[in-house]
Motif scaffolding. Structure first.
Motif, PDB file in Angstrom:
ATOM      1  N   VAL A  85      -3.708  -8.619  -1.530  1.00 41.50           N
ATOM      2  CA  VAL A  85      -4.998  -7.988  -1.810  1.00 41.50           C
ATOM      3  C   VAL A  85      -5.190  -6.772  -0.920  1.00 41.50           C
ATOM      4  CG1 VAL A  85      -7.488  -8.320  -1.763  1.00 41.50           C
ATOM      5  CG2 VAL A  85      -6.002 -10.164  -2.553  1.00 41.50           C
ATOM      6  N   SER A  86      -4.902  -6.950   0.364  1.00 43.06           N
ATOM      7  CA  SER A  86      -5.085  -5.857   1.306  1.00 43.06           C
ATOM      8  C   SER A  86      -4.204  -4.668   0.938  1.00 43.06           C
ATOM      9  CB  SER A  86      -4.772  -6.351   2.724  1.00 43.06           C
ATOM     10  OG  SER A  86      -4.473  -5.278   3.563  1.00 43.06           O
TER      11      SER A  86
ATOM     12  N   LEU B 252      -2.841  -3.879  -1.983  1.00 41.15           N
ATOM     13  CA  LEU B 252      -3.260  -3.247  -3.234  1.00 41.15           C
ATOM     14  C   LEU B 252      -4.506  -2.400  -3.024  1.00 41.15           C
ATOM     15  CD1 LEU B 252      -2.637  -6.055  -5.884  1.00 41.15           C
ATOM     16  CD2 LEU B 252      -1.295  -4.000  -5.466  1.00 41.15           C
ATOM     17  N   SER B 253      -5.433  -2.875  -2.175  1.00 36.31           N
ATOM     18  CA  SER B 253      -6.630  -2.054  -1.950  1.00 36.31           C
ATOM     19  C   SER B 253      -6.244  -0.753  -1.262  1.00 36.31           C
ATOM     20  CB  SER B 253      -7.698  -2.768  -1.126  1.00 36.31           C
ATOM     21  OG  SER B 253      -7.343  -4.074  -0.879  1.00 36.31           O
ATOM     22  N   ILE B 254      -5.243  -0.821  -0.388  1.00 36.87           N
ATOM     23  CA  ILE B 254      -4.840   0.415   0.283  1.00 36.87           C
ATOM     24  C   ILE B 254      -4.241   1.390  -0.724  1.00 36.87           C
ATOM     25  CG2 ILE B 254      -3.084   1.306   1.869  1.00 36.87           C
ATOM     26  CD1 ILE B 254      -3.958  -0.943   3.762  1.00 36.87           C
ATOM     27  N   THR B 255      -3.491   0.880  -1.678  1.00 39.96           N
ATOM     28  CA  THR B 255      -2.946   1.768  -2.713  1.00 39.96           C
ATOM     29  C   THR B 255      -4.067   2.376  -3.559  1.00 39.96           C
ATOM     30  OG1 THR B 255      -0.745   0.838  -2.896  1.00 39.96           O
ATOM     31  CG2 THR B 255      -1.667   1.756  -4.891  1.00 39.96           C
ATOM     32  N   LEU B 256      -5.030   1.536  -3.961  1.00 33.99           N
ATOM     33  CA  LEU B 256      -6.139   2.049  -4.770  1.00 33.99           C
ATOM     34  C   LEU B 256      -6.932   3.087  -3.993  1.00 33.99           C
ATOM     35  CD1 LEU B 256      -7.392  -1.239  -6.446  1.00 33.99           C
ATOM     36  CD2 LEU B 256      -6.199   0.684  -7.523  1.00 33.99           C
ATOM     37  N   PHE B 257      -7.228   2.767  -2.742  1.00 35.73           N
ATOM     38  CA  PHE B 257      -7.980   3.679  -1.892  1.00 35.73           C
ATOM     39  C   PHE B 257      -7.198   4.979  -1.694  1.00 35.73           C
ATOM     40  CE2 PHE B 257      -8.174   5.214   2.531  1.00 35.73           C
ATOM     41  CZ  PHE B 257      -9.455   5.744   2.521  1.00 35.73           C
TER      42      PHE B 257
ATOM     43  N   HIS C 274      -3.942  -2.072   7.296  1.00 33.69           N
ATOM     44  CA  HIS C 274      -3.296  -3.238   6.689  1.00 33.69           C
ATOM     45  C   HIS C 274      -2.915  -4.260   7.756  1.00 33.69           C
ATOM     46  CE1 HIS C 274      -1.105  -5.546   3.752  1.00 33.69           C
ATOM     47  NE2 HIS C 274      -0.002  -5.481   4.473  1.00 33.69           N
TER      48      HIS C 274
ATOM     49  N   GLY D 118       0.799  -1.226   0.000  1.00 36.12           N
ATOM     50  CA  GLY D 118       0.000   0.000   0.000  1.00 36.12           C
ATOM     51  C   GLY D 118       0.828   1.271   0.000  1.00 36.12           C
TER      52      GLY D 118
END
Lengths: 317, 534
Positions: free
Chosen positions: A91-92, A94-99, A78, A38
């Motif tokens: 997954v966790s 990558l979602s933090i990066t997207l968010f 995370h 992230g």
């Protein structure tokens, strides 16, 4: 020529500093066995929030504090997902990066003053100014090392301190054991969850400072995607440094140096596409990975923590 | 020919027979450890039910039981790895709560787990001080190393504090584990199957160290399913069966037969009957074969031997002396670096696993979970995994589910595999039933040569007997079998000839009726067969 090298060094150090903060942070996180992808999102979020804080309060100190808070808070999400909930860390992360990327760009349009319709883009706030160390900063070539802002001076301490802490202290020993072999560390009475939370959050705070360095020192102000993919470079740098904080300096110099050379080349109107230079750091990372895979004895010494990205629970069989 | 596996039981206790000193147990009024009514449940299983353990200073207690009897679980409760659902623990007469390994350590309890708890990449010294409660923030490694050297001298546990764990042999790693406990001042030592990975000579040394520690007033509990170790090591023995404590005996007032009966809850047939039968042609022939390990270092050097149809060749040796690579080159999972492999008179050197399977070779892998079954597939599909490519299981390129199910039902019946349904995922079966599944598939598909690696490892007495009988039956039916095992009893009882591997070389091949354990032990430690008789 001397003037050229001096200016290259100055740019290298300035663009390398934020990378070093984030790399050392991520090295600590990964050493505990947690892979945090992230970083890109965390750096963007801390860059925007720290700039907004400095713009409104005028306090650089509060800006850095905010960056650490935001970085730490995102890292703790995370940590919760991957340690307590034992979710898939890729997954966790990558979602933090997207968010983080989306949120940062949203905040960049809301945290500004009314006079600017809430936009932060294009505003000028306080920034870290270089502090020239008398006499030393006047030296040829290496003078640039002693004409930096406070964040860069802290980097000079962070590297050896980060190494010493990891390899010479009790806490560093515990940290390495947790990332290598949590079952063993647990049997030896070390609290795995505590160590992992601690270093994931601490790592997040360092990543936060890395983000703040961008908006408060390297390229003062807020622009969309200010990181320019630095969060991903950091992931590569961690591998390039082979999980040793002291070696983070070489990676940062390499990456920062390429940045600096690029500036000069563009200024001199070269025809070599920038993409070739941009590729180099990643090629270097692939090279390191190949060497580590091929040479097992080396990878035992300097390879990835064995339990990286693996969750742990005591009564698991 | 009838071979009795444990008949002169004194012989079975061979590594220990001549150095086993029985001490008179002195009764001190308070036991150092008293566990009362320990119950531990896992989802669907009661691992321990109302188990008591009592241990006095200077005593060695053996916990005996089959796999899955709950020995390790009970000790993990004591070491703070598991929390008991019911029961009380008293240390030196005082009631204690053990919630974590740290608590256990503080109370002087130290455990050597079956899989060593060592960090591979760190040094011996770092491993030993890891997690010490009173460790200073910056440990002085010079002092630490000094103290380790002192202790290793005193207990004769030679190991260099600065070497890294991954560079050490298994025996050396065990020394590090013991040093770790001594360094922490543990008073109650728990050893989980400590001899499983040792040569007979190393096991002997371990016993010496245990004796010295108990003389100093420390106490030890060790877990085992080998009767001879109980006799050689312990003062008292507690037998567990299906999570319950069956009996407590003073070791010198019992005998292996009685213990075996208590352990499985019935009389065990310790005899394997082998009929004399004629051998056929050469099924497998290795000529001067060499191979490397994963690190690119030589693992097998100049291996030559033959197996005839109907013959069982046992391969003995301490783990890590090339057995893994030998099995892999014979099943197509690893290439040789030199030499020739001929299977049924055809050159099969460096052929793919499929080509080798097609030439009639079956394989019972050492790691049955990783290489033997697909855990998330049904038992039926696992049973069909070797012959699904051919009719009748396949029709016009499509699988025929009904026929697969038929085949599975037949095999489940024949091998008495204990599974709720043929559709149950293989991972839900117990270790013994997973092994029976593999055995059923491989024997069914086998057309002449069976490569079996540790087929009975970790199985309980009943399943072990079943597996061994199947091997013998197959050889009588004309199959050539290569049997890799670390269980000398098994090799002597099942195999016709035994080859001993040491550091990738064959130390010699001898008929099993001429193999005594003393001789095999010497060969396992690197003495050539010719030199053993000298």
């Amino acid at each position: 020529m001397i003037e050229l090298i001096t200016s290259l060094m100055a740019i290298t150090l300035r663009s390398g500093a934020s990378l070093i903060y984030a790399t050392v942070g991520e090295i600590y996180t990964e050493r505990s066995g947690i892979l945090n992808l992230g970083i890109e999102g965390m750096m963007l979020m801390s860059a925007v929030t720290s700039f907004a804080t400095v713009y409104h309060t005028g306090s650089l100190f509060l800006g850095i504090l905010m960056a650490m808070l935001v970085g730490g808070a995102m890292a703790s999400i995370h940590a919760f997902l991957s340690i307590t909930m034992r979710a898939n860390q890729v997954v966790s992360g990558l979602s933090i990066t997207l968010f983080g990327s989306g949120m940062a760009s949203f905040l960049g349009q809301r945290l500004g003053p009314e006079s600017n319709k809430g936009y932060l883009v294009g505003l000028v706030g306080a920034k870290f100014e270089p502090i020239a160390i008398p006499f030393l900063s006047k030296l040829p070539i290496i003078g640039a090392i002693f004409n930096q802002d406070i964040l860069t001076y802290i980097v000079y301490l962070l590297l050896p301190a980060g190494w010493y802490y990891l390899y010479k202290t009790r806490n560093g020993l515990n940290l390495r054991a947790v990332g290598e072999n949590p079952q063993t560390a647990d049997a030896m009475g070390i609290n795995i969850a505590k160590v992992r939370y601690l270093y994931t959050i601490l790592g997040g705070m360092l990543v936060g400072i890395g983000g703040a360095h961008l908006s408060l020192s390297y390229a003062p102000g807020w622009t969309e995607n200010i990181t320019g993919g630095r969060g991903w470079i950091v992931i590569a740098l961690v591998i390039f440094s082979m999980w040793n904080p002291a070696r983070a300096v070489w990676g940062a110099i390499l990456f920062g140096g390429i940045n600096a050379v690029q500036f000069r080349l563009q200024a001199s109107g070269t025809t070599i596409p920038a993409a070739y230079l941009n590729m180099l750091p990643y090629l270097a990372t692939i090279f390191v990975l190949v060497i580590l895979t091929w040479w097992e004895a080396l990878s035992k010494r300097v390879g990835a923590p064995s339990a990286l990205a693996k969750s742990y629970m005591r009564e698991d069989k | 020919m009838i071979i009795s596996i444990c008949q002169p039981y004194a012989l079975c206790a061979w590594p220990f027979a001549n150095f086993c000193f029985r001490r008179e147990t002195k009764k001190v009024t308070t036991p150092i450890l008293d566990m009362k009514g320990i119950t531990k449940r896992f989802p669907n299983v009661v691992a321990n039910e109302n188990v008591d353990v009592e241990l006095y200073p200077g005593e060695v207690l053996a916990l005996l039981g089959e796999n899955g009897a709950g020995k390790s679980t009970l000790m993990n409760v004591l070491a703070g790895m598991y929390r008991a659902d019911a029961g009380e623990i008293f240390i030196r007469g005082k009631r204690v709560e053990i919630d974590s390994p740290r608590d256990a350590m503080r109370l002087g309890i130290g455990m050597i787990h079956q899989n060593f708890m060592l960090v591979d990449t760190m040094t011996v010294a770092e491993n030993i001080i890891l997690g010490l409660p009173d460790l200073p923030f910056v440990p002085n490694m010079v002092d630490v190393n000094g103290r380790i050297r002192q202790l290793s001298e005193r207990y004769n546990l030679q190991v260099d504090p600065d070497s890294r764990i991954w560079q050490l042999s298994v025996g050396e790693q065990q020394r590090v584990e013991i040093l770790k406990l001594i360094y922490r001042g543990a008073e109650i030592l728990i050893l989980d199957e400590p001899t499983a990975v040792l040569t007979p000579q190393e096991a002997k040394e371990l016993n010496g160290i245990l004796q010295q520690m108990t003389r100093e007033g420390k106490s030890a509990i060790f877990i085992t399913h080998k009767m001879e170790e109980v006799i050689a090591f312990s003062d008292w023995v507690r037998v567990l069966n299906k999570g319950r404590l069956v009996t407590v005996k003073q070791t010198n007032r019992t005998n292996p037969q009685e213990l075996a009966r208590l352990m499985v809850g019935r009389d065990v047939l310790f005899r394997l009957e082998k009929k004399d039968h004629d051998l056929g042609d050469v099924a497998l022939e290795l000529t001067d074969v060499s191979a490397n390990n994963d690190k690119g270092l030589p693992a097998l050097q100049g291996i030559s031997f033959r197996i005839h149809s109907g013959e069982i060749l046992g391969v003995a040796g301490v783990a890590g002396n090339g057995q893994k690579q030998l099995v892999e080159i014979l099943t197509g999972l690893r290439n040789v670096s030199g030499g020739k492999i001929r299977i049924f008179n055809e050159d099969k050197t460096n052929k793919s696993p499929l080509e080798i399977i097609n030439s009639g070779v079956s394989h019972i892998p050492a790691d049955r979970i990783a290489r033997g079954v697909a855990g998330d597939m049904s038992v039926a599909n696992n049973l069909a995994m070797k012959c699904y490519r051919k009719p009748p299981l396949v029709r016009k390129g499509f699988l025929h589910p009904a026929r697969i199910l038929d085949l599975a039902r037949r095999m489940i019946d024949l091998f008495s595999i204990d599974t709720p349904t043929p559709q149950t995922h293989a991972k839900f079966l117990s270790g013994g039933n997973i092994q029976k599944t593999i055995l059923a598939r491989e024997i069914d598909a086998c057309r002449g040569l069976l490569i079996a690696a540790y087929p009975a490892r970790g199985l309980d007495v009943g399943a072990t007997e079943f597996v061994r009988k199947q091997m013998i039956a197959q050889s009588e039916a004309g199959t050539a079998i290569l049997l890799v095992s670390e269980d000398l009893e098994e090799l002597v009882g099942v195999a016709d000839n035994i080859a001993v591997l040491f550091e990738g070389k064959v130390m010699g091949i001898l008929p099993s009726n001429k193999a005594d354990t003393e001789k095999l032990g010497m060969m396992m430690a690197g003495v050539k067969l010719e030199e053993t008789t000298a």
